[in-house]
Write an enzyme that holds these catalytic residues in place. Structure first.
Site, PDB file in Angstrom:
ATOM      1  N   ARG A 130       0.855  -1.181   0.000  1.00  0.00           N
ATOM      2  CA  ARG A 130       0.000   0.000   0.000  1.00  0.00           C
ATOM      3  C   ARG A 130       0.896   1.239   0.000  1.00  0.00           C
ATOM      4  O   ARG A 130       1.911   1.287   0.701  1.00  0.00           O
ATOM      5  CB  ARG A 130      -0.931   0.025   1.214  1.00  0.00           C
ATOM      6  CG  ARG A 130      -2.072  -0.988   1.151  1.00  0.00           C
ATOM      7  CD  ARG A 130      -3.064  -0.636   0.051  1.00  0.00           C
ATOM      8  NE  ARG A 130      -4.244  -1.499   0.037  1.00  0.00           N
ATOM      9  CZ  ARG A 130      -4.367  -2.592  -0.706  1.00  0.00           C
ATOM     10  NH1 ARG A 130      -3.347  -2.980  -1.469  1.00  0.00           N
ATOM     11  NH2 ARG A 130      -5.482  -3.299  -0.686  1.00  0.00           N
ATOM     12  N   HIS A 185      -0.926  -0.154 -10.069  1.00  0.00           N
ATOM     13  CA  HIS A 185      -1.557  -1.085  -9.119  1.00  0.00           C
ATOM     14  C   HIS A 185      -2.009  -2.368  -9.822  1.00  0.00           C
ATOM     15  O   HIS A 185      -3.166  -2.795  -9.718  1.00  0.00           O
ATOM     16  CB  HIS A 185      -2.745  -0.415  -8.423  1.00  0.00           C
ATOM     17  CG  HIS A 185      -3.045  -1.010  -7.075  1.00  0.00           C
ATOM     18  ND1 HIS A 185      -3.459  -0.264  -6.008  1.00  0.00           N
ATOM     19  CD2 HIS A 185      -2.995  -2.295  -6.621  1.00  0.00           C
ATOM     20  CE1 HIS A 185      -3.648  -1.046  -4.956  1.00  0.00           C
ATOM     21  NE2 HIS A 185      -3.371  -2.287  -5.314  1.00  0.00           N
TER      22      HIS A 185
END
Length: 311
Positions: free
Chosen positions: A226, A274
């Site tokens: 993250r 991502h």
């Protein structure tokens, strides 16, 4: 049986179609904020990145299934989140993808492909000397369902590997570290650092200037966890100062990464949107359907989220 489906990006139709095929006896309802969605009660909810307006509806269900392995997008609601079981995905095809991504990023830096690419853009033909693999230790933060396959893959490629986890772990061929007291020593001997930790209050900004500076001169960062775990200005400063050689980043504090962000203009930072481990929808639906069947029989299921630990 009624199942509520929701995705923050609105891409719910393929999921509804697959759940209808996997659970033909169930009614699947796509929940849309502001739309005239049929009201509950629902037996289960399957969702990703829920909106606040959905929280009251979740109080009615037996369990909430998440369309991914990460849980920070729902745990951020804290006490506003109803006290129903939260169940994340297990592997669902993500471990293999993650191992491929990290192996590629490690090899790109180790084999100096990034430097050769830069030379090629300048029209320079100059072979660079090889690095010593025995001194090229790769450290993985996080030794869970995704971290362990990454460690095994890197070990099979011949890299010395070390792993860090919140609690003690043991893995063949892996130099294991545990707890915050061991983190500095773990970082000091790591040439390539791979972050695979869940995002919790304890891991938010974990990799700040002080901790990144613990890495040896010329170290490299790979973040597939993250973005909020990395203090982005500190990372950029250490790369521009020459302490860190660069980074491969798949996750960011704000996504999509804003156009004016300085990472875009730093050639020593490789950016991907991502995609390190995408949820394979068909496998995720099969897994969730199987867990619903277990719950309906009164049996326990794996991958229950511990709200106190944050994952």
């Amino acid at each position: 049986m009624r199942i509520l489906l929701y995705r923050g990006d609105g891409q719910i139709e393929p999921w509804a179609r697959d759940f209808a095929a996997a659970l033909p006896h169930a009614e699947t309802v796509a929940w849309e904020e502001g739309a005239s969605t049929p009201w509950g009660p629902y037996d289960y909810a399957v969702l990703w990145s829920p909106c606040p307006a959905l929280l009251d509806t979740l109080a009615q269900v037996k369990a909430v299934f998440l369309m991914g392995a990460g849980v920070d997008a729902i745990l951020k609601f804290g006490d506003l989140l109803p006290p129903v079981p939260l169940i994340r995905l297990g592997d669902a095809g993500m471990a293999e993808q993650m191992a491929e991504y990290v192996a590629h990023a490690v090899l790109r830096y180790y084999r100096r492909f990034d430097e050769h690419e830069q030379q090629a853009r300048q029209g320079i033909w100059r072979p660079l000397p090889p690095r010593d693999k025995s001194a090229f230790t790769v450290g993985v933060l996080g030794m869970g369902k995704l971290g362990m396959p990454v460690l095994r893959t890197l070990r099979q490629l011949g890299f010395p590997v070390r792993g860090w986890s919140r609690t003690p772990k043991d893995a063949p061929g892996v130099d294991c570290y545990a707890g915050m007291a061991a983190l500095d020593d773990f970082l000091a001997g790591t040439r390539v650092l791979v972050s695979m930790l869940p995002l919790t209050p304890q891991t938010n900004n974990l990799l700040d200037r002080a901790r990144l500076a613990r890495l040896p001169q010329g170290a490299y960062l790979i973040n597939v966890a993250r973005g909020a775990q990395v203090a982005e200005p500190d990372l950029l400063a250490l790369i521009r100062a020459g302490h860190l050689a660069g980074a491969t980043l798949d996750v960011f504090r704000n996504e999509p990464l804003p156009a004016p962000h300085p990472f875009w203009g730093e050639p020593r930072i490789s950016i991907t949107p991502h995609i390190a481990a995408l949820t394979i929808r068909e496998e995720a639906v099969r897994q969730i359907a199987a867990k619903i069947a277990l719950l309906e029989r009164g049996e326990t299921v794996a991958d229950l989220v511990d709200r106190n630990r944050g994952y």
